[in-house]
Design an enzyme around this catalytic site. Structure first.
Site, PDB file in Angstrom:
ATOM      1  N   SER A  87       2.913  79.717   7.282  1.00  0.00           N
ATOM      2  CA  SER A  87       1.572  80.315   7.100  1.00  0.00           C
ATOM      3  C   SER A  87       1.592  80.621   5.460  1.00  0.00           C
ATOM      4  O   SER A  87       2.784  80.908   4.923  1.00  0.00           O
ATOM      5  CB  SER A  87       1.243  81.612   7.674  1.00  0.00           C
ATOM      6  OG  SER A  87       0.334  82.312   7.288  1.00  0.00           O
TER       7      SER A  87
ATOM      8  N   TYR B 282       3.246  89.947  10.373  1.00  0.00           N
ATOM      9  CA  TYR B 282       3.123  88.413  10.511  1.00  0.00           C
ATOM     10  C   TYR B 282       3.566  87.433   9.405  1.00  0.00           C
ATOM     11  O   TYR B 282       4.673  86.420   9.797  1.00  0.00           O
ATOM     12  CB  TYR B 282       1.441  88.278  10.565  1.00  0.00           C
ATOM     13  CG  TYR B 282       1.150  86.655  10.731  1.00  0.00           C
ATOM     14  CD1 TYR B 282       1.413  86.067  11.783  1.00  0.00           C
ATOM     15  CD2 TYR B 282       0.599  86.091   9.614  1.00  0.00           C
ATOM     16  CE1 TYR B 282       0.793  84.710  12.099  1.00  0.00           C
ATOM     17  CE2 TYR B 282       0.115  84.679   9.600  1.00  0.00           C
ATOM     18  CZ  TYR B 282       0.371  84.101  10.926  1.00  0.00           C
ATOM     19  OH  TYR B 282       0.118  82.677  11.231  1.00  0.00           O
TER      20      TYR B 282
HETATM   21  N1  LIG Z   1      -5.499  78.812  11.877  1.00  0.00           N
HETATM   22  C1  LIG Z   1      -5.226  79.378  10.580  1.00  0.00           C
HETATM   23  O1  LIG Z   1      -5.773  79.526   9.890  1.00  0.00           O
HETATM   24  C2  LIG Z   1      -3.656  79.532  10.408  1.00  0.00           C
HETATM   25  C3  LIG Z   1      -3.126  79.876   9.141  1.00  0.00           C
HETATM   26  C4  LIG Z   1      -1.871  79.955   9.140  1.00  0.00           C
HETATM   27  C5  LIG Z   1      -0.885  79.648  10.100  1.00  0.00           C
HETATM   28  N2  LIG Z   1      -1.505  79.555  11.190  1.00  0.00           N
HETATM   29  C6  LIG Z   1      -0.509  79.303  12.500  1.00  0.00           C
HETATM   30  O2  LIG Z   1      -0.757  77.879  12.773  1.00  0.00           O
HETATM   31  C7  LIG Z   1      -0.600  78.117  14.442  1.00  0.00           C
HETATM   32  C8  LIG Z   1      -1.577  77.618  15.299  1.00  0.00           C
HETATM   33  O3  LIG Z   1      -2.876  78.502  14.977  1.00  0.00           O
HETATM   34  P1  LIG Z   1      -4.223  78.363  15.550  1.00  0.00           P
HETATM   35  O4  LIG Z   1      -5.036  78.853  14.615  1.00  0.00           O
HETATM   36  O5  LIG Z   1      -4.422  77.007  16.331  1.00  0.00           O
HETATM   37  O6  LIG Z   1      -3.949  79.577  16.673  1.00  0.00           O
HETATM   38  P2  LIG Z   1      -4.421  79.863  18.265  1.00  0.00           P
HETATM   39  O7  LIG Z   1      -4.204  81.274  18.511  1.00  0.00           O
HETATM   40  O8  LIG Z   1      -5.791  79.369  18.320  1.00  0.00           O
HETATM   41  O9  LIG Z   1      -3.304  78.833  18.891  1.00  0.00           O
HETATM   42  C9  LIG Z   1      -2.096  79.393  19.407  1.00  0.00           C
HETATM   43  C10 LIG Z   1      -1.924  78.983  21.160  1.00  0.00           C
HETATM   44  O10 LIG Z   1      -0.513  79.371  21.079  1.00  0.00           O
HETATM   45  C11 LIG Z   1      -0.703  79.898  22.658  1.00  0.00           C
HETATM   46  N3  LIG Z   1       0.570  80.815  22.560  1.00  0.00           N
HETATM   47  C12 LIG Z   1       0.832  81.954  21.801  1.00  0.00           C
HETATM   48  N4  LIG Z   1       2.030  82.654  22.338  1.00  0.00           N
HETATM   49  C13 LIG Z   1       2.611  81.596  23.162  1.00  0.00           C
HETATM   50  C14 LIG Z   1       3.790  81.515  23.935  1.00  0.00           C
HETATM   51  N5  LIG Z   1       4.535  82.589  23.992  1.00  0.00           N
HETATM   52  N6  LIG Z   1       3.891  80.537  24.941  1.00  0.00           N
HETATM   53  C15 LIG Z   1       3.005  79.553  24.872  1.00  0.00           C
HETATM   54  N7  LIG Z   1       1.741  79.557  24.288  1.00  0.00           N
HETATM   55  C16 LIG Z   1       1.646  80.652  23.396  1.00  0.00           C
HETATM   56  C17 LIG Z   1      -1.995  80.722  22.493  1.00  0.00           C
HETATM   57  O11 LIG Z   1      -2.494  80.851  23.831  1.00  0.00           O
HETATM   58  C18 LIG Z   1      -3.007  79.867  21.742  1.00  0.00           C
HETATM   59  O12 LIG Z   1      -3.496  79.127  22.679  1.00  0.00           O
HETATM   60  C19 LIG Z   1      -0.087  79.406  14.795  1.00  0.00           C
HETATM   61  O13 LIG Z   1       1.390  79.500  14.719  1.00  0.00           O
HETATM   62  C20 LIG Z   1      -0.199  80.156  13.499  1.00  0.00           C
HETATM   63  O14 LIG Z   1       0.406  81.323  13.281  1.00  0.00           O
HETATM   64  C21 LIG Z   1      -2.841  79.240  11.340  1.00  0.00           C
END
Ligand SMILES: NC(=O)c1ccc[n+]([C@@H]2O[C@H](COP(=O)([O-])OP(=O)(O)OC[C@H]3O[C@@H](n4cnc5c(N)ncnc54)[C@H](O)[C@@H]3O)[C@@H](O)[C@H]2O)c1
Length: 320
Positions: free
Chosen positions: A126, A151
């Protein structure tokens, strides 16, 4: 076969759809937790399940026994690990949960990558790892940065662990530093989405730092293209970390204006001087490294991207 963790999440869903369209078999894992609307996660999942090349299992990655038993007889070429507890503010409120989700689960999936001898392990990092740096745009090789949220620290820990696994066990690892990813079927906890919810419900929005925050908003389709290019990249180094950002820092108030113009309704705005604990004032990615490795150049600007998001949102909520 590609394993996508967090497949019912925002980025995991869009990535899986794209892989399936390319006739690539996808094993999807998600715990379907209730951090935000489970209904939305189930909606994404129901779309994925229409494809016969998609195999889903509801597993919590924190449970190594379940994870390992499920994957025991499966051949996996590459892992794209996106499951995590996202969100800076929730990590300040519930640090223990963020750490369990983002560290314990990460160790388990790294162990799977090692035991399965996967060709490549891509994982979500991130922009939060950069913290409150004064050096813009954020550069991957800048070692002066320190995360200012739990985070951000959890994601930097992921990078350090991957680096050790890459070195010790010769696993090709790629860390994806995402920057405020947005788009249709997006995350309701993020500002672009929750602001629009408030607008629809006639509720005011609060903008922190008097509205002077800036973000490198990156459209989901560009992010997915970047991930797929990296998945296919022939990598010489064992561990690579890349910014997956648009390379432009937009004003938060530009986002607010685009939302109200596309929705055709004015926000009630409360200006707060406060900057929430852990929040960075400005994010801005240097995209030179992504250009060099995968010739990746994001195409969608904020104006186009927000229009696509609002169009989807209106259909989703049955608004004409
Ligand atoms: N969306 C953004 O802007 C952004 C920015 C920086 C980093 N990220 C990172 O990218 C990744 C995806 O983000 P996103 O926006 O799709 O988030 P999101 O919350 O929509 O998707 C994450 C998914 O992982 C599942 N999950 C969480 N913990 C779990 C576990 N222990 N076992 C199994 N499933 C689990 C959740 O149910 C969810 O469906 C994450 O790692 C997030 O930290 C996202």
């Amino acid at each position: 076969m590609i394993l996508v963790t967090g497949c019912a999440g925002f980025i995991g869903f869009h990535l899986s759809i794209k892989l399936l369209k390319k006739n690539i078999k996808v094993i999807g894992i998600d715990s379907l937790n209730d951090y935000y609307s489970k209904k939305l996660k189930l909606k994404r999942l129901s779309i994925l399940k229409k494809n016969s090349n998609f195999y889903f299992s509801k597993i919590d990655l924190k449970n190594y026994y379940n994870l390992n038993s499920f994957l025991k007889k499966k051949k996996i070429d590459k892992i794209i690990h996106l499951a995590a507890q996202p969100g800076v503010r929730v990590s300040v409120k519930k640090p223990f949960n963020t750490l369990k989700q983002n560290i314990n689960a990460f160790i388990n999936i790294l162990e799977i990558a090692r035991s399965k001898k996967v060709k490549k392990f891509l994982y979500a990092s991130s922009s939060s790892i950069y913290g409150e740096t004064k050096i813009y745009p954020f550069n991957e090789d800048d070692k002066e940065n320190e995360p200012i949220s739990v985070y951000g620290s959890s994601k930097l820990t992921n990078e350090i662990l991957s680096s050790s696994y890459a070195r010790n066990f010769k696993i090709k690892c790629i860390g994806l530093r995402f920057f405020t990813v947005y788009g249709p079927l997006g995350r309701p906890d993020m500002a672009y989405y929750s602001f629009l919810d408030n607008l629809r419900k006639n509720k005011p929005i609060t903008v922190f730092n008097k509205g002077l925050m800036k973000r490198d908003f990156t459209y989901i389709d560009d992010v997915v293209t970047g991930i797929i290019n990296l998945m296919n990249l022939k990598l010489k180094e064992n561990h690579l970390v890349l910014n997956i950002g648009k390379g432009k820092s937009d004003n938060l108030m530009d986002l607010v204006n685009l939302l109200q113009n596309n929705y055709n309704k004015k926000f009630k705005i409360l200006y707060s001087k406060k900057i929430p604990i852990g929040d960075i004032k400005k994010t801005f990615s240097n995209t030179k490294k992504a250009k060099k490795f995968i010739n990746w150049k994001p195409k969608v600007n904020l104006k186009e991207g927000i229009k696509k998001f609002v169009d989807w949102y209106k259909i989703h909520h049955g608004i004409k």
